[in-house]
Write an enzyme that holds these catalytic residues in place. Structure first.
Site, PDB file in Angstrom:
ATOM      1  N   GLU A   1      39.800  49.014   2.768  1.00 50.37           N
ATOM      2  CA  GLU A   1      40.081  48.002   1.749  1.00 50.37           C
ATOM      3  C   GLU A   1      41.575  47.682   1.713  1.00 50.37           C
ATOM      4  OE1 GLU A   1      37.806  46.481   0.222  1.00 50.37           O
ATOM      5  OE2 GLU A   1      36.058  47.761   0.579  1.00 50.37           O
TER       6      GLU A   1
ATOM      7  N   CYS B   1      34.138  52.248  -7.311  1.00 49.87           N
ATOM      8  CA  CYS B   1      35.065  52.445  -6.185  1.00 49.87           C
ATOM      9  C   CYS B   1      36.379  51.709  -6.423  1.00 49.87           C
ATOM     10  CB  CYS B   1      34.435  51.972  -4.873  1.00 49.87           C
ATOM     11  SG  CYS B   1      33.114  53.061  -4.303  1.00 49.87           S
TER      12      CYS B   1
ATOM     13  N   ARG C   1      27.697  44.990 -12.080  1.00 52.40           N
ATOM     14  CA  ARG C   1      26.404  44.307 -12.098  1.00 52.40           C
ATOM     15  C   ARG C   1      25.262  45.308 -12.261  1.00 52.40           C
ATOM     16  NH1 ARG C   1      26.812  40.960  -6.698  1.00 52.40           N
ATOM     17  NH2 ARG C   1      27.856  42.889  -6.165  1.00 52.40           N
TER      18      ARG C   1
ATOM     19  N   HIS D   1      35.457  51.866   2.551  1.00 57.30           N
ATOM     20  CA  HIS D   1      34.013  51.829   2.324  1.00 57.30           C
ATOM     21  C   HIS D   1      33.282  52.097   3.639  1.00 57.30           C
ATOM     22  CE1 HIS D   1      34.061  49.724  -1.753  1.00 57.30           C
ATOM     23  NE2 HIS D   1      33.113  50.629  -1.873  1.00 57.30           N
TER      24      HIS D   1
HETATM   25  N1  PCA Z   1      30.107  53.118  -3.895  1.00 50.21           N
HETATM   26  C1  PCA Z   1      30.219  52.425  -5.173  1.00 50.21           C
HETATM   27  C2  PCA Z   1      30.548  53.506  -6.167  1.00 50.21           C
HETATM   28  C3  PCA Z   1      30.302  54.796  -5.496  1.00 50.21           C
HETATM   29  C4  PCA Z   1      30.112  54.461  -4.066  1.00 50.21           C
HETATM   30  O1  PCA Z   1      29.963  55.279  -3.155  1.00 50.21           O
HETATM   31  C5  PCA Z   1      31.206  51.266  -5.137  1.00 50.21           C
HETATM   32  O2  PCA Z   1      31.383  50.647  -4.070  1.00 50.21           O
HETATM   33  O3  PCA Z   1      31.800  50.945  -6.157  1.00 50.21           O
END
Ligand code: PCA
Length: 208
Positions: free
Chosen positions: A78, A141, A88, A165
């Site tokens: 990111e 996240c 959501r 991610h």
């Molecule tokens: N993904 C979620 C929260 C925890 C995770 O592993 C997110 O992208 O916010």
């Protein structure tokens, strides 16, 4: 040896696993780094408390937070954390904040201080599907990412950090219809090793 903290998340949204936690558990020894790990609850507020506690306990020089982004085709470091909670779906404690700042009067956003471009290039070279992402969403996240970057900016100058991610694992979605995009868990583990190694050696200049 660089002290590196790598965090992941518990399962959420009806899943029984979170590939971020499975991959972080499989990281093993990374040359040049002393790696400590933590798994955060998928709960606004509490996730940050657990991360902050880990930062205070381990005093890392580099913090890499990892979470699952189901539906993405590859590994996505990111670029930016945004000062907005806007869910959501419920978190694991039933919270669903909308249009709420994460830090009152905090800046709109923070750039990752991980070498995002170099990480994507290194993942490409390793044959792992990857792309830089410009939004970590507005769920837990992004919340953790923003609060991490705010902490580093205000209290821990010199400590670098960011968020990556990972997609669903192939094992996680096996047998589901619709052919959901995923990567084998082994590839996600290898991806995180590449992320840590690249972050150790490549530095991004601070923003002007
Ligand atoms: N993904 C979620 C929260 C925890 C995770 O592993 C997110 O992208 O916010």
């Amino acid at each position: 040896m660089t002290r590196v903290l790598v965090t992941a998340f518990e399962p959420f949204g009806g899943e029984t696993v979170n590939p971020s936690a499975q991959a972080v558990a499989g990281l093993g020894v990374v040359e040049g780094a002393t790696v400590t790990t933590a798994v955060l609850p998928v709960v606004y507020g509490r996730a940050w408390e657990v991360l902050l506690d880990a930062v205070r306990t381990h005093d890392p020089e580099l913090v890499i937070c990892v979470g699952q982004a189901g539906g993405r085709a590859g590994v996505t470091p990111e670029r930016v954390a945004v000062n907005l909670d806007h869910a959501r779906a419920d978190d694991n404690a039933g919270q669903r904040p909308t249009e709420a700042p994460i830090v009152e009067d905090g800046p709109v956003g923070y750039f990752s201080t991980l070498p995002v471009g170099a990480i994507v290039a290194a993942l490409d070279a390793a044959g792992i599907t990857a792309a830089a992402s410009s939004t970590a969403g507005h769920f837990v996240c992004n919340h953790v990412f923003y609060r991490l970057m705010h902490l580093l900016a205000t209290e821990r100058p010199g400590v670098r950090g960011g968020f990556v991610h990972v997609p669903w694992s192939a094992e996680q979605v096996a047998g589901r219809g619709g052919d959901p995009v995923s990567l084998p868990l082994d590839s996600i583990v290898e991806a995180l090793r590449v992320v840590v190694r690249t972050s150790l050696v490549e530095r991004v200049p601070p923003p002007p």
